[in-house]
Each structure stands twice: as C-alpha cells, then as structure tokens.
Scaffold this motif. Structure first.
Motif, PDB file in Angstrom:
ATOM      1  N   UNK A  82       4.004   5.844  -5.383  1.00 40.07           N
ATOM      2  CA  UNK A  82       3.766   5.747  -7.095  1.00 40.07           C
ATOM      3  C   UNK A  82       2.735   6.859  -7.437  1.00 40.07           C
ATOM      4  N   UNK A  83       1.562   6.542  -6.731  1.00 39.85           N
ATOM      5  CA  UNK A  83       0.561   7.761  -7.245  1.00 39.85           C
ATOM      6  C   UNK A  83       0.993   8.990  -6.823  1.00 39.85           C
ATOM      7  N   UNK A  84       1.584   9.277  -6.080  1.00 40.28           N
ATOM      8  CA  UNK A  84       2.461  10.591  -5.556  1.00 40.28           C
ATOM      9  C   UNK A  84       3.254  10.874  -6.664  1.00 40.28           C
ATOM     10  N   UNK A  85       4.062  10.224  -7.282  1.00 40.56           N
ATOM     11  CA  UNK A  85       5.027  10.728  -8.351  1.00 40.56           C
ATOM     12  C   UNK A  85       3.980  10.874  -9.457  1.00 40.56           C
ATOM     13  N   UNK A  86       2.989  10.345  -9.809  1.00 41.55           N
ATOM     14  CA  UNK A  86       2.224  10.691 -10.826  1.00 41.55           C
ATOM     15  C   UNK A  86       1.437  11.925 -10.843  1.00 41.55           C
ATOM     16  N   UNK A 135       0.858  -1.199  -0.237  1.00 40.64           N
ATOM     17  CA  UNK A 135      -0.033   0.003  -0.028  1.00 40.64           C
ATOM     18  C   UNK A 135       0.812   1.175  -0.031  1.00 40.64           C
ATOM     19  N   UNK A 136       1.936   1.150   0.647  1.00 41.75           N
ATOM     20  CA  UNK A 136       2.852   2.379   0.670  1.00 41.75           C
ATOM     21  C   UNK A 136       3.577   2.531  -0.420  1.00 41.75           C
ATOM     22  N   UNK A 137       3.986   1.363  -1.120  1.00 35.59           N
ATOM     23  CA  UNK A 137       4.510   1.649  -2.451  1.00 35.59           C
ATOM     24  C   UNK A 137       3.630   2.235  -3.400  1.00 35.59           C
TER      25      UNK A 137
END
Length: 108
Positions: free
Chosen positions: A40-44, A34-36
């Motif tokens: 990833x969503x934050x990067x997008x 979930x953290x990973x």
C-alpha cells in the motif's frame, strides 16, 4: 540472510511498523499484514513518483527498487532513503510542495 544481496535482515525499519504498535516489530511477526502495508505504501509513493517518471517496486519484503524510464535503477533500503535516492537518480531536488505536483495529485 537475504540470498540475493547477502545482507542480514535484523530489524524492520520504523516505516514498516504499524502506527498503533509501540513495540519493536520483529521480522516474521504478522508478516502478511506488514507485506500488505508495504505494498500500500509503495502504491502511495508511486502516485507522487509518477510525476517524476519514476516507479517504485516492493522487493522481497525488505527493500524497494526505484527505476526511471531510461532503465536506471537503485535499491532503496527503506522509505526513509527513498526521496534521497529519487533525487540522486533525477539529478535535482524534489519539491513536495511544487504547485503543479499538488494540482496533479488533486486531479487524480
């Protein structure tokens, strides 16, 4: 309870659930994955927010912090409220179909 903000973290927002999981995610289950995914969503999101000179930072697995270059920042509780908060900081509406934004994303 979250020590910093004094809030109970009772359930995970739907944007933090795996797309192939139809059951409700309970905090603690598969936390590493979930953290990973959150990172990833934050990067997008940052790829789009960079166009508006905003940055999003994942915070402690439960919230996000949205910042502008002037030092203003807002706590974003989940990705469902991200764009509303970004518009609040900017002072104007974000157009996800802005041709210049789409061109910048394609040329990345």
């Amino acid at each position: 309870m979250c020590v910093l903000c004094g809030e109970f973290v009772m359930q995970v927002h739907w944007t933090d659930q795996a797309s192939d999981d139809s059951s409700q995610v309970i905090v603690g289950d598969q936390q590493r994955d979930r953290q990973r995914t959150r990172i990833h969503r934050t990067t997008l999101c940052n790829e789009i927010l960079r166009f508006y000179q905003l940055t999003l930072e994942e915070w402690n697995g439960s919230k996000f912090i949205l910042r502008d270059p002037k030092g203003n920042q807002e706590i974003v509780h989940d990705l469902g409220t991200l764009w509303y908060t970004a518009e609040k900081i900017l002072g104007y509406a974000i157009d996800p179909l802005d041709p210049y934004l789409l061109q910048k994303l394609q040329n990345k």
